[in-house]
Design an enzyme around this catalytic site. Structure first.
Site, PDB file in Angstrom:
ATOM      1  N   ASP A 271      28.443  21.770 187.672  1.00  0.00           N
ATOM      2  CA  ASP A 271      27.644  21.511 188.867  1.00  0.00           C
ATOM      3  C   ASP A 271      26.697  20.352 188.577  1.00  0.00           C
ATOM      4  OD1 ASP A 271      26.741  22.961 191.609  1.00  0.00           O
ATOM      5  OD2 ASP A 271      24.988  22.105 190.592  1.00  0.00           O
ATOM      6  N   ASN A 279      20.902  12.897 197.222  1.00  0.00           N
ATOM      7  CA  ASN A 279      21.286  12.562 198.597  1.00  0.00           C
ATOM      8  C   ASN A 279      20.066  12.222 199.447  1.00  0.00           C
ATOM      9  OD1 ASN A 279      24.086  12.687 198.609  1.00  0.00           O
ATOM     10  ND2 ASN A 279      24.118  14.911 198.883  1.00  0.00           N
ATOM     11  N   ASP A 288      28.130  10.326 197.255  1.00  0.00           N
ATOM     12  CA  ASP A 288      29.584  10.172 197.131  1.00  0.00           C
ATOM     13  C   ASP A 288      29.952   9.376 195.885  1.00  0.00           C
ATOM     14  OD1 ASP A 288      29.904  11.570 199.460  1.00  0.00           O
ATOM     15  OD2 ASP A 288      30.319   9.820 200.725  1.00  0.00           O
ATOM     16  N   GLU A 314      29.169  19.853 195.308  1.00  0.00           N
ATOM     17  CA  GLU A 314      29.008  19.172 194.022  1.00  0.00           C
ATOM     18  C   GLU A 314      29.450  20.041 192.854  1.00  0.00           C
ATOM     19  OE1 GLU A 314      24.970  21.131 194.873  1.00  0.00           O
ATOM     20  OE2 GLU A 314      26.667  20.299 195.975  1.00  0.00           O
TER      21      GLU A 314
END
Length: 396
Positions: A271, A279, A288, A314
């Site tokens: 993770d 983000n 991304d 993620e």
């Protein structure tokens, strides 16, 4: 009545022209599979090469024969490349490798006496032909051995088609090997060569190969398109890794093989740390980019037998058949190190937390994922950027 060499060459050229037009318009333009592209290129090269040979015996022979030799050799290289394209586990042939044999054949044909000797550079031409067609046969042989008859409803038809193409390639390769040996042993003007390996027999043999290709074109091109669609459906659109559904389908079989061989293995959950903050601060495009970078690092760190998938958001899952705890730690370190090296001032990539569970024959794949996820949760709650192995002490 026996057709002379020129008549056979004209017939061969007409057959090749008809096939390349038909298969370009019908097969390649419909599906644009790599296999169809290579075979259409091969047919076109055989056509132009055979046409160049029609100038033999004229004042143009000095350049036409070397050109014909080079083009036919490149056509055989396209046969090899087309056969290789059917194997999803192999990369495409590099262009320099395809160009090497035609270049050598063309140069050696020119260095001889092509104006007076129709067989100038013949030993190099014949060697290039049987070697490349033999390599095409090897690619098809591996494909036949690896084909799973239960993989899809048309598997038996697919295997029969590949077998037919394999037989044709190997037969023509053996024929060119015989021509090469006879050429070196007695030369092109002795009865042994002209009777069994002359231009008439060769033109007929090559026509048989083209006919077999014609038979196989639709079936193999369609199967390649289906494989591409299946592969697309099994991949995550952003990272190119397996998606969750495909992972579970493939991982179950890989897990059973590993346990059946008593090889064991490890299952890793990963993770990206503080991904939401990335983000929020840098935007979703930055997120991304981080996911794609992580996927690239995974591909660099694992073996071809390992499975890597985007589990969701993620979070990622990695199956390492035959890998013990130390190997799992090594993979985790390689991924983390690779991601850190890709970090940039305008986009600091996140660290990664890993949870590892050892494969247990008494547990299902779902239960193994739950164990790895438990270990991952412990890694996240104890500081992140670390690898934690599942033990009974951390079980919920």
């Amino acid at each position: 009545m026996t057709l002379d060499t020129a008549s056979l060459r004209v017939s061969f050229a007409l057959v090749a022209l008809t096939l390349v037009v038909l298969f370009y318009v019908i097969t390649y333009r419909t599906g644009r599979s790599a296999y169809a592209a290579w075979w259409c290129a091969s047919l076109a090269l055989f056509l132009v090469g055979a046409s160049a040979y029609l100038l033999a015996g004229t004042t143009h022979q000095a350049w036409a024969n070397p050109l014909g030799n080079a083009l036919i050799t490149l056509g055989a290289g396209c046969v090899w490349a087309g056969s290789r394209s059917l194997r999803r586990d192999r990369h495409a042939l590099p262009r320099w490798l395809l160009a090497f044999a035609p270049l050598v054949v063309g140069v050696m044909s020119l260095l001889g006496d092509p104006a007076d000797d129709a067989w100038s550079g013949g030993e190099f031409f014949l060697a290039a032909m049987w070697i490349q067609l033999g390599l095409a046969g090897m690619e098809l042989g591996v494909l036949v051995r690896g084909a799973n008859a239960d993989a899809h409803p048309d598997a038996y038809a697919y295997r029969r088609t590949v077998w037919a193409l394999l037989l044709a390639c190997c037969t023509v390769a053996a024929f060119y090997l015989g021509r090469w040996v006879a050429f070196l042993a007695v030369g092109p003007d002795r009865p042994l060569f002209t009777t069994f390996f002359g231009e008439q027999v060769t033109t007929l043999a090559t026509t048989v190969l083209l006919a077999t290709v014609s038979f196989s074109m639709s079936t193999l091109s369609e199967e390649q398109q289906k494989e591409a669609l299946r592969d697309t459906a099994a991949r995550d659109g952003l990272t190119g890794l397996l998606n969750r559904t495909a992972f579970f389908q493939l991982a179950e079989a890989a897990r059973e093989r590993a346990l059946g061989d008593a090889a064991g293995g490890s299952l890793v959950m990963a993770d990206l740390d503080h991904f939401k903050q990335l983000n929020d601060q840098y935007g979703h495009q930055a997120g991304d980019r981080a996911l794609v970078a992580f996927a690239d690092c995974c591909r660099s760190a694992v073996r071809s037998a390992d499975l890597v998938a985007r589990y969701g958001g993620e979070e990622f899952v990695i199956l390492l058949p035959g890998a013990d705890a130390a190997r799992a730690d090594e993979v985790a370190r390689a991924i983390s190190t690779g991601l850190a090296r890709r970090s940039e001032p305008d986009l600091p990539l996140p660290t990664v937390s890993f949870g590892v569970a050892e494969l247990d024959p008494a547990l299902s794949l779902d239960e193994m994922v739950q164990r790895a996820d438990t270990a991952l949760y412990r890694a996240k709650t104890t500081g992140r950027d670390r690898t934690v192995h599942y033990t009974t002490e951390i079980a919920p």
